[in-house]
Motif scaffolding. Structure first.
Motif, PDB file in Angstrom:
ATOM      1  N   ARG A   1      46.989  90.317  27.331  1.00  0.00           N
ATOM      2  CA  ARG A   1      46.033  89.758  28.118  1.00  0.00           C
ATOM      3  C   ARG A   1      44.864  88.951  27.481  1.00  0.00           C
ATOM      4  NH1 ARG A   1      45.023  94.016  32.382  1.00  0.00           N
ATOM      5  NH2 ARG A   1      47.154  95.976  32.424  1.00  0.00           N
ATOM      6  N   PHE A   2      44.555  88.214  28.551  1.00  0.00           N
ATOM      7  CA  PHE A   2      43.180  87.211  27.839  1.00  0.00           C
ATOM      8  C   PHE A   2      42.667  87.093  29.148  1.00  0.00           C
ATOM      9  CE2 PHE A   2      46.933  84.385  28.268  1.00  0.00           C
ATOM     10  CZ  PHE A   2      46.097  83.585  28.612  1.00  0.00           C
ATOM     11  N   GLY A   3      41.075  86.855  28.650  1.00  0.00           N
ATOM     12  CA  GLY A   3      40.392  86.035  29.959  1.00  0.00           C
ATOM     13  C   GLY A   3      39.656  84.617  29.384  1.00  0.00           C
ATOM     14  N   ARG A   4      38.897  84.856  29.820  1.00  0.00           N
ATOM     15  CA  ARG A   4      37.524  83.225  29.689  1.00  0.00           C
ATOM     16  C   ARG A   4      39.167  82.353  30.378  1.00  0.00           C
ATOM     17  NH1 ARG A   4      37.127  80.562  25.240  1.00  0.00           N
ATOM     18  NH2 ARG A   4      38.704  82.036  24.124  1.00  0.00           N
ATOM     19  N   LEU A   5      39.296  82.572  31.070  1.00  0.00           N
ATOM     20  CA  LEU A   5      40.396  81.814  31.387  1.00  0.00           C
ATOM     21  C   LEU A   5      39.925  80.452  32.324  1.00  0.00           C
ATOM     22  CD1 LEU A   5      42.445  83.884  33.982  1.00  0.00           C
ATOM     23  CD2 LEU A   5      42.959  83.048  31.370  1.00  0.00           C
TER      24      LEU A   5
ATOM     25  N   GLN B   1      29.624  88.223  41.922  1.00  0.00           N
ATOM     26  CA  GLN B   1      29.254  87.721  40.629  1.00  0.00           C
ATOM     27  C   GLN B   1      31.336  88.023  40.895  1.00  0.00           C
ATOM     28  OE1 GLN B   1      27.656  90.206  38.136  1.00  0.00           O
ATOM     29  NE2 GLN B   1      28.757  91.843  38.404  1.00  0.00           N
ATOM     30  N   LEU B   2      31.949  87.052  39.753  1.00  0.00           N
ATOM     31  CA  LEU B   2      32.910  87.168  39.592  1.00  0.00           C
ATOM     32  C   LEU B   2      33.220  87.825  38.561  1.00  0.00           C
ATOM     33  CD1 LEU B   2      35.459  85.779  38.627  1.00  0.00           C
ATOM     34  CD2 LEU B   2      35.124  84.866  36.941  1.00  0.00           C
ATOM     35  N   ASN B   3      33.987  89.065  39.148  1.00  0.00           N
ATOM     36  CA  ASN B   3      34.161  90.093  37.649  1.00  0.00           C
ATOM     37  C   ASN B   3      35.017  89.988  36.707  1.00  0.00           C
ATOM     38  OD1 ASN B   3      33.184  93.294  37.728  1.00  0.00           O
ATOM     39  ND2 ASN B   3      35.635  93.178  37.815  1.00  0.00           N
ATOM     40  N   VAL B   4      35.676  89.342  37.052  1.00  0.00           N
ATOM     41  CA  VAL B   4      36.807  89.143  35.971  1.00  0.00           C
ATOM     42  C   VAL B   4      37.555  87.817  36.005  1.00  0.00           C
ATOM     43  CG1 VAL B   4      38.913  90.508  37.239  1.00  0.00           C
ATOM     44  CG2 VAL B   4      38.637  90.488  34.786  1.00  0.00           C
ATOM     45  N   ALA B   5      38.332  86.894  35.303  1.00  0.00           N
ATOM     46  CA  ALA B   5      39.423  86.093  34.944  1.00  0.00           C
ATOM     47  C   ALA B   5      40.217  86.629  34.153  1.00  0.00           C
ATOM     48  CB  ALA B   5      38.865  84.745  35.441  1.00  0.00           C
ATOM     49  N   GLN B   6      41.097  86.905  34.251  1.00  0.00           N
ATOM     50  CA  GLN B   6      42.298  87.378  32.992  1.00  0.00           C
ATOM     51  C   GLN B   6      43.852  87.053  33.379  1.00  0.00           C
ATOM     52  OE1 GLN B   6      43.748  91.628  32.492  1.00  0.00           O
ATOM     53  NE2 GLN B   6      41.573  91.481  30.646  1.00  0.00           N
ATOM     54  N   ALA B   7      44.519  86.613  32.561  1.00  0.00           N
ATOM     55  CA  ALA B   7      45.562  86.586  32.343  1.00  0.00           C
ATOM     56  C   ALA B   7      46.458  87.716  32.335  1.00  0.00           C
ATOM     57  CB  ALA B   7      45.905  85.226  31.590  1.00  0.00           C
ATOM     58  N   ILE B   8      48.013  88.387  32.847  1.00  0.00           N
ATOM     59  CA  ILE B   8      47.880  88.993  32.518  1.00  0.00           C
ATOM     60  C   ILE B   8      50.001  88.385  32.244  1.00  0.00           C
ATOM     61  CG2 ILE B   8      48.966  91.514  32.806  1.00  0.00           C
ATOM     62  CD1 ILE B   8      46.405  91.994  34.799  1.00  0.00           C
TER      63      ILE B   8
ATOM     64  N   ARG C   1      54.047  87.186  34.806  1.00  0.00           N
ATOM     65  CA  ARG C   1      53.051  86.423  33.981  1.00  0.00           C
ATOM     66  C   ARG C   1      52.382  85.965  35.654  1.00  0.00           C
ATOM     67  NH1 ARG C   1      56.238  83.253  31.422  1.00  0.00           N
ATOM     68  NH2 ARG C   1      55.967  80.991  32.784  1.00  0.00           N
ATOM     69  N   GLY C   2      50.789  86.595  35.585  1.00  0.00           N
ATOM     70  CA  GLY C   2      50.274  86.543  36.433  1.00  0.00           C
ATOM     71  C   GLY C   2      48.650  86.413  36.368  1.00  0.00           C
ATOM     72  N   LEU C   3      47.490  86.068  37.082  1.00  0.00           N
ATOM     73  CA  LEU C   3      46.024  85.781  37.280  1.00  0.00           C
ATOM     74  C   LEU C   3      45.242  87.300  37.992  1.00  0.00           C
ATOM     75  CD1 LEU C   3      45.909  81.745  36.779  1.00  0.00           C
ATOM     76  CD2 LEU C   3      46.492  83.661  34.909  1.00  0.00           C
ATOM     77  N   VAL C   4      44.322  87.668  37.144  1.00  0.00           N
ATOM     78  CA  VAL C   4      43.979  88.479  38.017  1.00  0.00           C
ATOM     79  C   VAL C   4      42.478  87.989  37.950  1.00  0.00           C
ATOM     80  CG1 VAL C   4      43.764  90.524  36.077  1.00  0.00           C
ATOM     81  CG2 VAL C   4      42.550  90.390  38.883  1.00  0.00           C
ATOM     82  N   VAL C   5      41.511  87.855  39.304  1.00  0.00           N
ATOM     83  CA  VAL C   5      39.765  87.332  39.329  1.00  0.00           C
ATOM     84  C   VAL C   5      39.487  87.956  40.435  1.00  0.00           C
ATOM     85  CG1 VAL C   5      39.059  85.570  40.786  1.00  0.00           C
ATOM     86  CG2 VAL C   5      40.682  84.243  39.175  1.00  0.00           C
ATOM     87  N   GLY C   6      38.234  89.028  40.122  1.00  0.00           N
ATOM     88  CA  GLY C   6      38.226  89.729  40.837  1.00  0.00           C
ATOM     89  C   GLY C   6      36.896  89.390  40.699  1.00  0.00           C
TER      90      GLY C   6
END
Length: 293
Positions: free
Chosen positions: A63-67, A99-106, A202-207
């Motif tokens: 997992r990593f963020g700052r997308l 607000q943007l809660n998260v933008a993370q790759a998994i 692989r996927g991305l989660v945007v919350g």
């Protein structure tokens, strides 16, 4: 709500499915080529990122963020008109702005076990069934199938049903292709499936969350002013460069968007940013004080 009739209809139709079942899939939300290019841009980060630690994150998962800082293409996901419109409509009863809660790759690697079913908004200690705090969106970078760990969702487990005993039935594997998007409420029971293949999924989660909550990803550290100055104003606002009434998230008593104008920090006057009901109460109090003998 959008003034574009076609966009408004798409938002209403998708929102109806989402509020009925707690989740829905938006097919072909973006071109597959856009997602493929984004996957290629993120490939080095997937390769360099170590595996997670802990039973929830998964020790066969990366997992990593700052997308938004890693790819300009992320803005088309984060600001997708239908998705953001749904987020605003679903969360509007409980906040002034979202607000943007998260933008993370998994990436879920071969051999990864199924994740424990959970509700994402349980990260905040809010009463179960009382409100919706969150809308999450999963964008697949590779095909999602039952055998490679597609997200499992449990229909009808959202809202007040969060107070019910856990369902005995198996979750539904949300099969998708790149370009599709899985939307689910923060109160919906879900979890990653087991990856029984030899390839990483692989996927991305945007919350998106209520604007007055502490976000999962620290947006101010992920996107400091030097980074956010390159964002469109609406995107900068979504990642936190705006206040939530009353006066929440301010910088020296003003909207933090002031930090996007210049590196120079000057003395500032604090300026009220109140809800109408609060402003009316203060006005009534001041009037009563003036009229007092």
């Amino acid at each position: 709500m959008s003034h574009n009739p076609m966009l408004a209809a798409a938002i209403d139709q998708t929102r109806a499915r989402l509020t009925r079942d707690g989740w829905c899939i938006l097919r072909s939300a973006l071109p597959a080529a856009t997602i493929a290019a984004l996957d290629a841009e993120l490939a080095p980060a997937f390769a360099e990122t170590p595996f997670c630690q802990g039973g929830f994150y998964g020790e066969t998962t990366k997992r990593f963020g700052r997308l938004l800082a890693r790819s300009d293409r992320m803005a088309s996901l984060v600001q997708h008109a239908v998705v953001q419109g749904i987020a605003e409509a679903v969360l509007a009863p409980w906040c002034d702005c979202i607000q943007l809660n998260v933008a993370q790759a998994i990436a879920i690697h071969p051999g990864a076990p199924a994740q424990m079913p959970h509700r994402d908004q349980d990260m905040w200690r809010v009463p179960a069934g009382a409100l919706e705090c969150l809308l999450n969106v999963i964008w697949p970078l590779t095909p999602f199938r039952d055998e490679n760990g597609a997200t499992l969702v449990w229909s009808g487990t959202h809202g007040a049903a969060a107070l019910d005993p856990p369902p005995a039935s198996a979750g539904i594997a949300a099969a998708m292709d790149p370009g599709d998007a899985l939307l689910f409420l923060g109160s919906t029971l879900h979890g990653a499936g087991a990856n029984r293949t030899q390839e990483a999924r692989r996927g991305l989660v945007v919350g998106y969350s209520l604007g007055w909550l502490k976000p999962y990803e620290n947006q101010m550290l992920a996107y400091p002013p030097a980074v956010a100055r390159a964002f469109a104003p609406e995107l900068a606002a979504l990642v936190g460069y705006r206040q939530h009434r009353p006066n929440l998230g301010n910088y020296e008593g003003q909207c933090p968007s002031i930090l996007l104008d210049s590196d120079t920090v000057r003395p500032l006057a604090a300026i009220d940013a109140l809800r109408p009901d609060q402003a009316a109460l203060i006005a009534d109090f001041a009037a009563a004080q003036r009229d007092a003998p």
